[in-house]
Design a protein around this motif. Sequence first.
Motif, short mmCIF file in Angstrom:
data_model
loop_
_atom_site.label_atom_id
_atom_site.label_comp_id
_atom_site.label_asym_id
_atom_site.label_seq_id
_atom_site.Cartn_x
_atom_site.Cartn_y
_atom_site.Cartn_z
N LEU A 12 47.01 38.55 40.68
CA LEU A 12 46.91 39.41 42.00
C LEU A 12 45.49 39.58 42.37
CD1 LEU A 12 49.82 41.98 41.20
CD2 LEU A 12 49.84 39.72 42.50
N HIS A 13 44.68 38.63 42.17
CA HIS A 13 43.22 38.66 42.58
C HIS A 13 42.74 37.02 42.66
CE1 HIS A 13 39.17 40.93 42.26
NE2 HIS A 13 39.06 39.90 43.13
N SER A 14 42.47 37.01 43.79
CA SER A 14 41.79 35.63 43.96
C SER A 14 41.07 35.53 45.52
CB SER A 14 42.98 34.57 44.27
OG SER A 14 43.99 34.54 45.08
N ASP A 44 40.82 38.25 49.48
CA ASP A 44 39.46 38.15 50.09
C ASP A 44 38.77 39.33 50.19
OD1 ASP A 44 39.21 35.09 50.27
OD2 ASP A 44 40.87 35.24 51.64
N HIS A 45 37.34 39.47 50.12
CA HIS A 45 36.55 40.24 50.28
C HIS A 45 36.42 40.67 51.84
CE1 HIS A 45 34.58 39.90 46.59
NE2 HIS A 45 34.26 38.44 46.79
N ASP A 46 37.12 41.87 52.05
CA ASP A 46 36.86 42.83 53.29
C ASP A 46 37.46 41.92 54.43
OD1 ASP A 46 35.17 44.59 51.85
OD2 ASP A 46 33.36 43.33 52.28
N VAL A 69 43.88 42.45 49.77
CA VAL A 69 42.34 42.58 50.10
C VAL A 69 41.61 43.19 49.01
CG1 VAL A 69 42.61 44.79 51.09
CG2 VAL A 69 40.97 43.51 52.06
N GLU A 70 40.25 42.87 49.07
CA GLU A 70 39.11 43.38 48.13
C GLU A 70 38.15 43.97 48.89
OE1 GLU A 70 37.18 41.04 45.16
OE2 GLU A 70 36.75 42.26 43.91
N ILE A 71 38.26 45.59 48.91
CA ILE A 71 37.19 46.15 49.65
C ILE A 71 35.90 46.62 49.22
CG2 ILE A 71 36.82 48.25 51.28
CD1 ILE A 71 40.02 48.40 51.61
N VAL A 80 31.44 49.18 44.03
CA VAL A 80 32.63 48.96 43.17
C VAL A 80 33.88 48.19 44.26
CG1 VAL A 80 32.50 50.96 41.88
CG2 VAL A 80 33.63 51.14 43.72
N HIS A 81 34.58 47.42 43.58
CA HIS A 81 35.48 46.48 44.41
C HIS A 81 36.69 47.47 44.28
CE1 HIS A 81 32.99 42.97 44.66
NE2 HIS A 81 32.52 44.11 45.67
N ILE A 82 37.37 47.52 45.24
CA ILE A 82 38.85 47.99 45.28
C ILE A 82 39.78 47.22 46.12
CG2 ILE A 82 40.39 49.99 46.00
CD1 ILE A 82 38.01 51.11 44.15
N ALA A 196 39.19 47.11 40.83
CA ALA A 196 39.11 45.75 40.40
C ALA A 196 38.09 45.61 39.34
CB ALA A 196 38.33 44.98 41.51
N HIS A 197 38.23 44.82 38.25
CA HIS A 197 37.15 44.72 36.97
C HIS A 197 36.57 45.90 36.95
CE1 HIS A 197 34.60 43.69 40.67
NE2 HIS A 197 35.33 42.80 40.97
N PRO A 198 37.08 46.91 36.35
CA PRO A 198 36.28 48.21 35.94
C PRO A 198 35.03 47.83 34.79
CG PRO A 198 38.41 48.36 35.37
CD PRO A 198 38.51 47.29 36.07
N GLY A 199 35.37 46.98 34.00
CA GLY A 199 34.45 46.59 33.08
C GLY A 199 33.06 45.95 33.38
N ARG A 200 32.98 45.66 34.80
CA ARG A 200 31.62 45.10 35.44
C ARG A 200 30.93 46.29 35.84
NH1 ARG A 200 33.08 40.05 38.97
NH2 ARG A 200 31.57 41.13 40.62
N TYR A 201 31.28 47.38 35.92
CA TYR A 201 30.31 48.38 36.65
C TYR A 201 29.44 49.11 35.50
CZ TYR A 201 34.03 47.66 39.87
OH TYR A 201 34.82 46.91 40.80
N SER A 253 42.99 36.70 37.95
CA SER A 253 42.15 35.91 37.47
C SER A 253 40.63 36.06 38.20
CB SER A 253 42.40 34.16 37.66
OG SER A 253 42.78 34.07 39.11
N ASP A 254 40.81 36.70 39.45
CA ASP A 254 39.40 36.58 40.38
C ASP A 254 39.01 35.14 40.79
OD1 ASP A 254 37.56 37.69 42.08
OD2 ASP A 254 36.56 38.84 40.30
N PHE A 255 39.89 34.21 40.65
CA PHE A 255 39.73 32.82 40.99
C PHE A 255 38.86 32.56 42.28
CE2 PHE A 255 40.77 28.62 42.67
CZ PHE A 255 40.12 27.88 41.65
MN MN Z 1 35.26 41.76 43.00
#
Ligand code: MN
Length: 283
Positions: A12-14, A44-46, A69-71, A80-82, A196-201, A253-255
Amino acid sequence: MTTFTDSFCADLHSHSTVSDGVFAPDQIALRAKNAGVTLWSLTDHDELSGQALASETAREIGLNYLTGVEISVTWAKQTVHIVGLGIDPSHDALIEGLRQTRAGRAERAKRIGEKLASLGMPGAFEGALTFAGNPELISRTHIARFLVQAGYFPEVQVVFDRLLKDDGPAHEPMQWASLENALGWIHAAGGASVVAHPGRYKYSATQFGAFFDHFKDLGGSAIEVVTGSHSVPQFQEYAQVARHYGFQASCGSDFHSPNESRVQLGSLPPLPADLKPVWQDLV
Ligand code: MN
Ligand code: AMP
Ligand code: MN
Ligand code: MN
């Protein structure tokens, strides 16, 4: 009603060429299906302009689909990405909010181009445009691809590590959407909101606590537990966060590209069995 079997696999992330992926939405649908994905979302981003083709193609090939969508959000001076899942892509407030969120991207890419020129790498804005499938959505990834093509760096990840990462020398900070607005748009459009990917912040423990509290207060639904951005120990760490706050869990995956992405479509392990998957209320 959709029923799931043992071979269930959610991704659910690509990303597609509508933002910073390298394949068109219909091509990703086929790739996801071939990779064994059984529930897919293009995030997709925004941008929502890939949603119609993604969902139509998914329907044609028998792949369950959730709109996505990834905002881009700014919270405590960091990005941060939601992810929004199950949103109505024709919802006016969401469309307008995303249009505003995208608005400063071209100017920012020009400023990054100027910084890179002063570091001896000219032409990055124009170069990035040749990689951007959507002129409204120029991302750092397109700039990085240009710098690789021009021979300055061996691969995209190295460009981020040396120059474009959030505290890197060629980064240009942005004021993205507020968390309140991003969640407001997603929820108004009938969707579920996912960190999205909380471990990146790079927040301190205190900031993370305040961030998750704020997200929960705003009606936030879920966090990504299993994502291509997390290490295996982080799957456990964020499963604990989901349990602690009572968040649902998501997996993706965030492919972006077979060469650039750490994990391929559909290749992640399932969520820990005790967590409630975000898609349970959406499909
Ligand atoms: Mn992201
Ligand atoms: P932008 O929205 O233009 O700021 O670009 C964000 C995108 O750049 C992310 O969605 C990733 O695809 C990529 N990105 C951001 N930070 C990194 C990083 N440290 N390493 C690799 N890719 C990154
Ligand atoms: Mn991206
Ligand atoms: Mn992403």
